[in-house]
Design a protein around this motif. Structure first.
Motif, PDB file in Angstrom:
ATOM      1  N   LEU A 153     -17.133   2.647  -9.326  1.00  0.00           N
ATOM      2  CA  LEU A 153     -15.826   2.719  -8.470  1.00  0.00           C
ATOM      3  C   LEU A 153     -15.594   1.318  -7.571  1.00  0.00           C
ATOM      4  O   LEU A 153     -14.596   1.134  -7.208  1.00  0.00           O
TER       5      LEU A 153
ATOM      6  N   PHE B 283      -8.562   4.682 -12.190  1.00  0.00           N
ATOM      7  CA  PHE B 283      -9.590   5.372 -12.730  1.00  0.00           C
ATOM      8  C   PHE B 283     -10.531   4.448 -13.285  1.00  0.00           C
ATOM      9  O   PHE B 283     -10.090   3.132 -13.691  1.00  0.00           O
TER      10      PHE B 283
ATOM     11  N   PHE C  21     -13.796   8.332 -13.636  1.00  0.00           N
ATOM     12  CA  PHE C  21     -13.640   8.978 -12.096  1.00  0.00           C
ATOM     13  C   PHE C  21     -12.230   8.109 -11.366  1.00  0.00           C
ATOM     14  O   PHE C  21     -12.016   7.003 -11.604  1.00  0.00           O
ATOM     15  N   TYR C  22     -11.846   8.853 -10.409  1.00  0.00           N
ATOM     16  CA  TYR C  22     -10.462   8.398  -9.819  1.00  0.00           C
ATOM     17  C   TYR C  22     -10.892   7.957  -8.453  1.00  0.00           C
ATOM     18  O   TYR C  22     -11.749   8.634  -7.828  1.00  0.00           O
ATOM     19  N   LYS C  23     -10.338   7.070  -8.094  1.00  0.00           N
ATOM     20  CA  LYS C  23     -10.547   6.675  -6.569  1.00  0.00           C
ATOM     21  C   LYS C  23      -9.073   6.904  -5.873  1.00  0.00           C
ATOM     22  O   LYS C  23      -8.105   6.277  -6.136  1.00  0.00           O
ATOM     23  N   PRO C  24      -9.084   7.954  -4.922  1.00  0.00           N
ATOM     24  CA  PRO C  24      -7.863   8.141  -4.293  1.00  0.00           C
ATOM     25  C   PRO C  24      -7.345   7.154  -3.644  1.00  0.00           C
ATOM     26  O   PRO C  24      -7.811   6.244  -2.980  1.00  0.00           O
ATOM     27  N   GLN C  25      -5.985   7.185  -3.503  1.00  0.00           N
ATOM     28  CA  GLN C  25      -5.120   6.223  -2.639  1.00  0.00           C
ATOM     29  C   GLN C  25      -5.392   5.856  -1.522  1.00  0.00           C
ATOM     30  O   GLN C  25      -5.339   4.911  -0.780  1.00  0.00           O
ATOM     31  N   PHE C  26      -5.706   7.042  -0.801  1.00  0.00           N
ATOM     32  CA  PHE C  26      -5.951   7.011   0.619  1.00  0.00           C
ATOM     33  C   PHE C  26      -7.451   6.505   1.002  1.00  0.00           C
ATOM     34  O   PHE C  26      -7.711   6.242   2.309  1.00  0.00           O
ATOM     35  N   GLU C  27      -8.340   5.857   0.052  1.00  0.00           N
ATOM     36  CA  GLU C  27      -9.509   5.186  -0.025  1.00  0.00           C
ATOM     37  C   GLU C  27      -9.029   3.721   0.489  1.00  0.00           C
ATOM     38  O   GLU C  27      -9.690   3.221   1.138  1.00  0.00           O
TER      39      GLU C  27
ATOM     40  N   ARG D 162      -9.749   3.000   4.185  1.00  0.00           N
ATOM     41  CA  ARG D 162     -11.095   3.074   4.701  1.00  0.00           C
ATOM     42  C   ARG D 162     -11.693   1.960   4.620  1.00  0.00           C
ATOM     43  O   ARG D 162     -11.523   1.149   3.773  1.00  0.00           O
TER      44      ARG D 162
ATOM     45  N   GLN E  66     -14.637  -0.171   3.468  1.00  0.00           N
ATOM     46  CA  GLN E  66     -15.518   0.229   2.695  1.00  0.00           C
ATOM     47  C   GLN E  66     -16.925  -0.290   2.962  1.00  0.00           C
ATOM     48  O   GLN E  66     -16.881  -1.525   3.410  1.00  0.00           O
TER      49      GLN E  66
END
Lengths: 329, 329, 329, 329, 329, 329
Positions: free
Chosen positions: B287, B295, B307-313, B316, B318
């Motif tokens: 990720l 993805f 796996f998908y990394k949501p846009q709302f990440e 945040r 990191q």
């Protein structure tokens, strides 16, 4: 001893000695205590109820105890049951021994030992031969007495040695047909592959799984022992690793308990010979009990199949009618 | 060293040192000899063709050799390739070492060692503690340097120790939540469960499977070693058998290489903690390479999922933006 | 209430109140009517026969009725049975309530509620927090009272909340170790993942599956509810879809009821934490009932395994001997 | 438009319009830039290379762009390839539209709509009819235009409506044969079962999976929508739950994406009719391309089987030789 | 005959004729002989005990014997049992026949025969038609009387013909919808696919598996018969091979007994139609026995599922309330 | 013939005769026609490109044509390729035959025939013996020439007879060890089990699957033939059915193409002997190609395993070094 317990019909009287295999207590719906006994001799086992059992009874009639019983074979819920008229523990003067009540291999222990020795004598690779010899010496007695399993195949006294000796005979013949086979390696694998069962099973007469048997199983136990033995004998060549691999892989695939499948020719053959001898043992014993034109009972370890004995078998001389000593020449 | 090979784009020039991971010879359709080189540094690997390769070239440019290359990144059949302008073997005066070209754990070796020592210090059961200490001593150096695997997870230098230390941290927390856990047993199982990989894998820099790795695998290797170590230390309690069982069962089921499934509470937890740390390691690394809303590539060891990394990440902070030293407190 | 029904031995007299869980009628081979009652209290359940049952009896002694019984524990076909000497329905003046006869979580409801609230308070993402808050408000009462299942794990009053709170504790720790985790998303997934069970199961005391439970199951029920709730709250970001995905995928694979496997990091972790807490709950409760050196009964939901409690556990202070209030701090 | 691209042989010249489905850039081993184009019309697709591609080219020739091409069909690595002599983007004055380059259902949209309306008109249960009508109204346009899938079966414009209408015809006949069937329920299930695909797929012409499609899939999407629609219409009977169950279970088993298997008669029939129409669609289209005495290519969604067209088919009038309007009477 | 045995309640007296399906002997725990009889009529079967059975009884009361019984329905271990007051063998003057005690297809034999003939009349391919005609002639009588199976579906007299005729009706409709289907081939496949059951099953009234049924099964038996018939009729075209393939593949996959999967369009459809008719037969018969709002018992051959009959079925006219002659038009 | 094609190294010149196994046409990216030829002799096969192929070339150089070629072995994409300098079709005067270019069994045809005859001579059951004799007579020539398969094991001329004769040898030995075996039945099963391959495969030199092979397979083909032969010979005992069962079940389970598993002892043994001989054939041929200390290539039909040849094999006299005539005594 007289006619075995399994040779009796419903309605027959019974008088004789039996070994208690399991004993447990119960209470009737009227609140009366009773005992359930699983009794066996060399021909098989039968259930019996001991009604109005006293505390003394439950201390006397325990597993591994031999008893003298008079009674009658009745049918209870579609199965035979032994109705007890009288029961008493065997005494020294009765001259009966636990080993009398256990099924035995159809070949004598002496003959098994002789054949094992002969096979080792044929081996030429010194590393393999020394390891095998050391194990034979270490486990001399139990190796000749233990069953190969608690059920399914070769589940009788000396069953393990009987299984090994039969497998050696097949190996010898396959070596004639496929001379590419490394006979020494195959012999060594056959002799050692199931020796871990001596630590996996608890005893000859009423074998159950030991804690090591449950938590490790006979395969890893034996892989470890081979390593230990080689260190003791200061043997270091690739033979040790290959032998460990043969034991490790002899169940054929991961689902059957071998973390590695056979990756050496002789390991593959060992697995196949093991299959053949186990299956022939189960099949022959099950078919011996049915007449031509009938099916056997379902054989759990043969994918629950029932096998058919063709009608034209009726016209053939069966090996059980031949002399037994000819059996495993 | 400069910017790693994986940080270059198609069209970029390249000049620097790389380690040859694999080298093989070929012939063009015109009958001209060439070499295919797989070259790597700590950021990843790339293929290169060396055209008109001489016999001398094929003796010089072999696996494990460090080379100095000038060239350019081109695209060949949808993949980047390094076009070689000039190539020469590295010399002592270049001051480069194989270990410079290998990916490393994100935690320093000293810190890993310290945490291992702290865990052992917490242990109270003397049998377990002595066995663990003996192994740490026996394998001190490789244990801190080896990867945990050749691919999939923790497949970098010190990966094995990194994996163990992360698992110990999870174990400590689960023990707080479920005080029924026997912490000593769980710690011992975690520290020893994969040590067999030191014999299963051939080296730190370009690990492949050894013959023992292929024919036995790290699990039976380690079961045997625990037994041997216990005999050396003259330790005899049930701890030895339970430890062997924990190693034997830590893959969870027969199909995955454990002939016995976990049959002790701590063996079950060991299996689960192993799963969590392996999966988090794979997931976090995959990720890190994608942006919110994207993805990852398919992860083979995660059932081939992307796996998908949501846009709302995106909103945040990191952890990779935080100080690295905070990582594994 | 006195000593629970499961704490009695064969032969013990019994006098006390029990809850009827199931009641059915039968006829003896002599044509006489009788009733079979499944009776329970917080410690477990037992079967009883009511002989010569009248029509009045069969109207009086129905499921969910509390009864006062005098009788004796006998053994019937290898299982304990309660022999009834006298039986009467409980009266208001007896001061007994259905909730007295149901097993409860080892943590008080107040404490569970407090911990749930604390977790929500930690959340920073407003969309996730608002959705979670809305569900907590909507299902406030049943959420704190329902079991997490009808059998296998957390199958007691407040079991669902107990499961959620334990999972939140694991999540908090894993977040410390792997700061890449989006804690808000993971918390929201944990709190909502099983709330569909409030519609899948019929009641707290004698839960069975509702029609919606049988035809849809708790996962699609909850996916729909999250969508509905988000529309009501007019929340529209990707958080809604990701939350639905987390609920949808939390069983891990299609065969286990999740049409999509986890495809977001936190969905994968949610699945793993769910596994750990369910397994620890089953294991700890089963092992509490056996002594060191023994195996548990077979645990159906743990692949039918029996687990071993090592003998050296005998020397350890067990958590059940510590103060209970320390349990889930 | 002239003869489609798939009707050309190796060696034929080509001149006409094609739609770019995918476009990507590459570099030759000489470092020269080129583009790979996947070009399609209603008969199928072909690959082309655009050599010496400029930056402008790569901005002009993108997916969804229609281009006019002159070239020739050559063979490259066993597959046909379009060799480009000249290429230019289509202009408004060319009078070509994206929909011209997409395969269409063999039945006209008007006829599909009519048949859908007729089926709804037959329904008597008001709850089921109102829900179905509401969905038809909500999704009127895409429902008539979308494909049923991105590949395998009914993967052409109006494929979804074509699939529904064929299934309704089968349902009508099965109802004649098995009058126990609840026709209203079965019709409603058929019409709604795949409507979630309108949210799962991105577009008619070059459909890909949406994020909701990847993370939830069309089944849970539609289960939720039915619930929402029922609430809007204030319909509350068991019909809603049963309809949701039919959609949820229509893939037949958990491994295929249905967390619950069909548990209502009409759900089971829906699953079987879905299978039949999907398989007939695949089979008929594959067999149309082979001559009697030949096998089709392998059909991935039919367990990778190749189907044989018997030689005696040569003597039969094939439906494709009959008037097309007779097709779906 | 009066009200069938399955229409009686616990406590009802019974007087009438029943067919003995199985008879076996036993002994009570007191050593008294008894017989267990499985008795049946066209509505189903019940167990009975005949206490104090004499040797004469066990010779008189054997399978296939019709008996006149007076008794009462009691409950024994949760199942109904027939308590016998008096029993005697039926006599010629009683005017009862074995066929009276067997369940029959809901369509008359004459109607079944007529529909079979009509289908063959529709066929145009001479090779297929001649083979089918020859089989119909060869097996005329048993084909119209045999069940399609011993249990699960169409397990009643004329069940095989009923199954064939229903499948032909579905085939006719699918041909209307998919005119690509070779109707002659499909008809021929349907008529012949299960005829091997005439050799696999032993009789109409109490069918069991024959030796050929157990060792070969109906599929290889019928493949061989088609070959033999074609040789007799001197038919040689590809039709023979394709027909054999259709029979061989009609179970759909190897695990289900078809060594080759369907590889011809009509073979695939045959498999699907077989599935539909078998499932509808099981489902309709099971659902007929439950009220709206209830679940059926578990259906073993439907993956052990219980099916739900929606409450809104209460408002529908059920086909069983319509005239039966309308059933299979 | 000189040194075979597989004995040449990259860079070697080649001059000699080869058989065309497959021939296909292509076009280069420049639009020039070429042919791809798969060429073989008894040692293996190699690909060649014939550039600038004329129409005449493509009519001359077709499958089964022998050609004389001068050229050189080059490497193309990691595989050897034969670069053609000149090519011409063989002429009668060249004195070469198709059979010269095919691999052959290591035992002479005469010896195979002799051993087959000897086995039949040993049989005593007249029904079995007559059927076997009739088949041997019917298929005399192809039975001695056909391969046993197109790949995997015994895939060379006379491979089928070689396989049968090896299996007979194993059977003879197992009969010595387990005299319960019905040797006649086992011999008959071995000789007939794979004869269906004569109809399943198209030819000796370039075998492919026939239509009957694809749609029925060799097992049902042979079951039918045995029935037909028995009718011709007017043999009617159970032997016919049992023989059919042995052929039907010899693949061991449904997934492997046997609709019935072995249900007769000799059927089970037949399956096991078939396994052993097939596996030994594959293993020995693969291991012959590697040196001690190496792994073979992956063997697809052995679950894709690579087998290891232990280093201590280096010290053993290998059978290939012994006289070949000793091989199959």
């Amino acid at each position: 001893m007289r006619k075995g317990i399994m040779r009796h019909q419903i309605g027959d009287p019974f008088e004789g000695f039996l070994l208690i295999k399991e004993a447990s207590k119960g209470t009737t719906s009227n609140g009366k205590p009773f005992m359930t006994l699983i009794l066996r001799d060399a021909t098989g086992q039968i259930e019996a109820k001991l009604w109005d059992a006293t505390n003394e009874d439950s201390e006397t009639f325990v597993a591994e105890q031999i008893v003298q019983i008079k009674g009658e074979i009745i049918q209870f819920r579609d199965k035979p049951q032994l109705k007890i008229f009288s029961i008493r523990p065997a005494q020294v003067t009765d001259g009966v021994h636990v080993s009398d009540f256990v099924e035995k291999a159809p070949v004598a222990v002496g003959e098994l030992q002789e054949k094992l020795t002969a096979a080792i004598f044929e081996m030429e690779n010194p590393a393999l031969q020394r390891i095998v010899r050391a194990f034979i010496k270490k486990y001399q007695e139990p190796l000749l007495l233990y069953p190969a399993a608690t059920k399914n195949h070769h589940e009788y006294a000396s069953g393990l040695a009987h299984h090994i000796v039969s497998m050696l005979a097949i190996a010898r013949e396959l070596y004639q047909l496929y001379p590419e086979i490394n006979k020494d390696l195959l012999y060594a694998g056959i002799i050692l592959h199931d020796i871990g069962k001596l630590k996996e099973l608890s005893s000859v007469a009423t074998p159950t799984y030991t804690l090591a048997g449950k938590l490790l199983g006979h395969i890893p136990i034996m892989v470890e022992e081979i390593g230990e033995m080689a260190r003791e004998l200061q043997i270091e060549g690739e033979e040790v690793l290959i032998l460990q691999h043969m034991v490790l892989s002899h169940h054929g695939k991961a689902e059957w308990g071998s973390p590695k499948p056979p990756l050496v020719r002789e390991a593959e053959i060992l697995h196949l010979i093991d299959l053949i001898d186990a299956k022939m043992n189960m099949l022959n014993r099950a078919l011996k009990n049915v007449k031509p034109g009938e099916f056997t009972e379902r054989l759990f370890a043969m994918d629950n199949r029932s096998f058919y004995k063709p009608q034209f078998e009726a016209g053939r001389v069966q090996p059980e009618q031949q002399e037994l000593s000819h059996h495993q020449k």
